[in-house]
Design a protein around this motif. Structure first.
Motif, short mmCIF file in Angstrom:
data_model
loop_
_atom_site.label_atom_id
_atom_site.label_comp_id
_atom_site.label_asym_id
_atom_site.label_seq_id
_atom_site.Cartn_x
_atom_site.Cartn_y
_atom_site.Cartn_z
N LEU A 1 0.83 -1.21 0.00
CA LEU A 1 0.00 0.00 0.00
C LEU A 1 0.86 1.26 0.00
O LEU A 1 0.62 2.20 -0.75
N LEU A 2 1.91 1.24 0.84
CA LEU A 2 2.80 2.41 0.93
C LEU A 2 3.49 2.67 -0.40
O LEU A 2 3.67 3.80 -0.82
N MET A 3 3.87 1.59 -1.08
CA MET A 3 4.56 1.72 -2.37
C MET A 3 3.63 2.33 -3.42
O MET A 3 4.05 3.11 -4.26
N LEU A 4 2.35 1.92 -3.32
CA LEU A 4 1.38 2.47 -4.27
C LEU A 4 1.16 3.95 -4.02
O LEU A 4 1.08 4.76 -4.94
N GLU A 5 1.12 4.30 -2.72
CA GLU A 5 0.88 5.69 -2.34
C GLU A 5 2.06 6.59 -2.69
O GLU A 5 1.89 7.70 -3.18
N ASP A 6 3.25 6.07 -2.41
CA ASP A 6 4.44 6.89 -2.58
C ASP A 6 5.56 6.10 -3.25
O ASP A 6 6.55 5.71 -2.61
N PRO A 7 5.41 5.82 -4.56
CA PRO A 7 6.43 5.00 -5.23
C PRO A 7 7.79 5.68 -5.26
O PRO A 7 8.83 5.02 -5.21
N GLY A 8 7.82 7.00 -5.32
CA GLY A 8 9.09 7.72 -5.37
C GLY A 8 9.86 7.61 -4.07
O GLY A 8 11.08 7.51 -4.06
N GLY A 9 9.14 7.63 -2.94
CA GLY A 9 9.80 7.57 -1.63
C GLY A 9 10.11 6.14 -1.23
O GLY A 9 11.27 5.74 -1.12
N TRP A 10 9.05 5.32 -1.04
CA TRP A 10 9.23 3.95 -0.54
C TRP A 10 9.90 3.04 -1.59
O TRP A 10 10.62 2.12 -1.22
N GLY A 11 9.66 3.34 -2.87
CA GLY A 11 10.24 2.50 -3.90
C GLY A 11 11.74 2.59 -4.00
O GLY A 11 12.40 1.70 -4.51
N MET A 12 12.32 3.69 -3.49
CA MET A 12 13.75 3.90 -3.58
C MET A 12 14.53 3.24 -2.44
O MET A 12 15.75 3.12 -2.49
#
Lengths: 475, 308
Positions: free
Chosen positions: A189-200
């Protein structure tokens, strides 16, 4: 003073047990005769008479040494806590002395050369000695436990406490536990919400951060909001069950009180709790027999208008728990003492094994170091898992670092396993009035007794079979 | 020729230290063959390799090189161990057990059946003269009594091969004579006996063959009469002779070309005097806290027992 006079009676009971065992073992094969010889050794050379004397006199002196508290519950708690600790410590030392001392004596006197000649000795010497030590320990443990129960009975001024279901089974709410699946879902869910932040973020670090957040959330309620906690108790709730809570309102509100609205079944009540103090919420009769239920909690804030408490946190494993009457103090103490006996049996197996290749002082030192390690002393914190806020060590990919990490993980695994036989865990629970179940005894017997003890003994047998029992002393 | 009970060929044993460095070569190429029904003596000064050889035969230590066979099996196997009786050099028995308990321990370790265990224990206690002291702790026994209980435990399971390490160590002359009688009796019943001893006179009297070890090697081996035979001496023992008869005999021998080296009047040995004195005291009914006279070999070992 009466307690002190009970000590000789306990000693006599132990003596009867040992003499009876020695007499019974006049029949049987090689295993029985090795067991009988060990019992005769520890009895006739004074190890048991003196060790038992120290154990029982120490127990008898406990009420005098601990003083007389006016609070009955506190008196019982102290007696149970110190009594079990004293019994466990004495038995551990005696099992060390009996196991290392007995085998090392065979080597030092050269008797091992004679013992290893008859065909019946090869596979019976170590197991026979271990059984002898277990019988001796049981002969000490039984009267010691009876004496402790008598002391507790006297301290409680009524024997009802011993027999009535005074123990409780403790269950933590499922909602407080964060599973791997919860973390995965939350992270997705967090990755979907904030892919730029959590995805890195590195996957491992992201998981740790997500877990940390989830745990914080599951353990806190902010002011004005509510949360449901699910409890699962397969045996079915009994009358007298309570929810025990110990809220943490934060350091600056240490002496303040807070209000909660509690929803249990159809009943809604308001309770006031104090920061860091334990409070009980009775479970309504309508829930008797229920195997699962939910507890709704709404945090209403501080009692005083001028104090602002933003949230409440259930810190520690006992922040919130369901306490259901289960078992009696006697059954709980018996289970805990049986586990102590099993643990001492494992120490004896280890002592015998170590004595097959080390001499008496070194063997004892080795085992003492092992006990210290098992108790967590000196190793606590040695295997800290890197927190979400920690930085990756650039050398983490070095081969040497990988080896060190592997060794550390191995050590962590061993220490984690060792904590399974930590005596305090069950003794403290008995002293706190919690139930120690027979299922735990069976599990302890299988894990510590059969698995750990069995493997250790097999190792000892193998070493004993492979080593030379000849002229090492003369050469 | 009887089959070999012990067969040792090219036996070597090197003792090593903790770091596996060779410290001492205790045996360097020992060859031995001991046949069934033989009484064999293993002689040698301290450190010559006697005890090492015995420990290897018992499977207590492992050979560095060479072949060893005991009762048709490698040493240390349950098959060979179950047919060996062993008396260790030192009295190492549990001091807190009584003599009877000690024999019971030995019998059960040697898997003597329950049905005849008690009977054997009583017969052996009678044989070694410890019936009265059977319930006393071994720690209270004299050295000789401990040796006697040691001999009894070595025989409890009726072994085929009996290994006796210094069997007469600590025994009084009466006990020594009894041990010799028991060894004679066991030999007559086909048992094989290996004796290691420093008391050469005892070995000489009972052994069929001996080997003398020195420096981990067999220096001499053979039948006792063969290796002790002197081709430059003849010993005669005659009835008491007066001076005239002696002179006449010496004259006659010189005429035959023989040198008379020594002529001594007959006397009792100290052992004979000792045994006579003790026997007289017993006949007068004097009691002792030590071992009783003891009996012959027990029935289960093929003896008639009651020959005190």
């Amino acid at each position: 003073m009466i307690a002190l006079f009970l000590a000789p009676l306990a000693w006599l009971l132990m003596a009867l047990g040992i003499v009876f065992s020695i007499r019974v073992l006049t029949r049987g094969g090689a295993l029985a005769v090795v067991t009988r010889t060990l019992l005769a050794e520890v009895w006739r050379t004074g190890v048991l008479p003196i060790g038992g004397g120290i154990l029982f006199v120490g127990l008898g002196l406990l009420p005098l040494l601990l003083g007389t508290s006016t609070d009955i519950e506190s008196r019982i708690h102290t007696l149970l806590d110190y009594g079990q600790g004293w019994i466990a410590a004495t038995l551990l030392l005696l099992s060390l002395l009996m196991s290392c001392g007995s085998y090392c004596d065979e080597v030092v006197t050269g008797r091992i050369r004679w013992l290893m000649v008859p065909s019946g000795t090869r596979w019976n010497l170590l197991p026979g000695k271990l059984i002898g030590i277990l019988v001796a320990l049981f002969a000490l443990l039984l009267p010691a436990t009876l004496l402790l129960l008598l002391l507790v009975g006297r301290a409680s001024e009524s024997t009802e406490l011993l027999w009535n279901p005074a123990s409780v089974a403790v269950v933590s709410p499922e909602t407080l536990d964060v599973s791997d699946q919860d973390v995965e879902t939350y992270l997705a869910l967090l990755m979907l919400e904030d892919p730029g932040g959590w995805g890195m973020i590195e996957p491992e670090e992201a998981q740790q951060m997500a877990r940390s957040r989830l745990e914080r959330r599951s353990r806190s309620i902010s002011k004005g909001s509510s949360r449901d906690y699910w409890f699962h108790y397969p045996a079915g709730l009994e009358k007298g069950a309570v929810i025990s809570i110990r809220p943490s309102l934060g350091r600056i509100h240490r002496s303040e009180r807070a209000r909660f609205r509690i929803q249990l079944a159809d009943e809604s009540t308001e309770v006031i709790v104090r920061n860091g103090e334990r409070s009980s919420i009775e479970i309504p009769e309508s829930l008797t027999g229920a195997r699962e239920f939910s507890l709704g909690m709404e945090f209403l804030g501080a009692v005083e208008d001028d104090v602002r408490i933003p949230s409440v946190i259930w810190s520690g494993s006992d922040g919130m728990e369901l306490r259901v009457p289960a078992g009696s103090l006697i059954s709980s103490l018996a289970s805990s003492q049986l586990l102590t006996w099993i643990r001492c049996g494992f120490i004896a197996a280890l002592g015998l094994t170590v004595a097959t290749f080390l001499g008496m002082p070194v063997a004892t030192l080795f085992l003492l170091c092992f006990l210290v390690a098992a108790a967590g002393g000196g190793l606590t914190g040695a295997f800290d898992v890197a927190g979400s806020g920690s930085h990756q060590d650039p050398r983490s990919r070095d081969p040497s670092r990988i080896v060190i990490d592997l060794l550390a993980r191995g050590g962590e695994l061993i220490v984690g396993q060792l904590s399974a036989w930590n005596q305090h865990s069950t003794a403290d629970r008995v002293a706190a009035g919690e139930n120690v179940t027979s299922a735990e005894v069976v599990r302890g017997f299988v894990m510590i007794g059969l698995l750990w003890g069995g493997v250790t003994l097999l190792l000892g047998l193998w070493i004993s079979d492979r080593r030379e029992h000849g002229l090492e002393r003369d050469r | 020729m009887a089959p070999p009970v012990i067969r040792v060929k090219g036996l070597r044993k090197v003792f090593r230290d903790f770091w596996l460095r060779a410290r001492v070569e205790a045996l360097s190429g020992v060859d031995l063959t001991i046949r069934a029904g033989e009484v064999y003596g293993l002689l040698g000064p301290n450190g010559s390799g006697k005890s090492t050889t015995i420990q290897i035969l018992l499977g207590l230590i492992f050979p560095t090189a060479g072949e060893v066979e005991v009762l048709g099996s490698p040493p240390g196997t349950p098959e060979s161990k179950s047919r060996i009786g062993y008396l260790p050099e030192d009295s190492v028995f549990y001091p807190f057990l009584s003599g009877r308990e000690m024999l019971d321990l030995s019998a059960r370790l040697c898997r003597v059946p329950d049905a005849n265990r008690k009977e054997r224990i009583e017969q052996l206690l009678h044989m070694v003269g410890l019936r009265e002291a059977a319930d006393r702790e071994i720690g209270d026994y004299s050295k000789g009594m401990q040796r006697r209980i040691g001999i009894a435990q070595a025989l409890i399971h009726d072994p085929d091969l009996i290994i006796l390490d210094e069997p007469t160590n600590g025994l009084d002359p009466l006990g020594v004579r009894q041990v010799k009688d028991w060894i004679e009796g066991l030999r007559a019943r086909g048992k094989t006996i290996l004796i290691s001893s420093h008391l050469l006179a005892d070995v000489e009297q009972v052994c069929d063959r001996v080997s003398i070890l020195y420096g981990g090697k067999v220096q001499a081996e053979g039948a006792v009469e063969e290796i002790l035979e002197r081709d430059d001496r003849t010993i005669w023992i005659t009835s008491r002779a007066d001076a005239e008869a002696l002179d006449s005999a010496k004259k006659h021998l010189r005429e035959q070309g023989l040198d008379v080296i020594s002529v001594k009047p007959g006397s009792k040995s100290l052992e004979e005097k000792f045994l006579e004195t003790v026997e007289e005291a017993r006949e007068r009914g004097e009691t002792t806290a030590g071992a009783e006279p003891g009996g012959g070999l027990p029935v289960f070992l093929g003896g008639g027992q009651d020959n005190k």
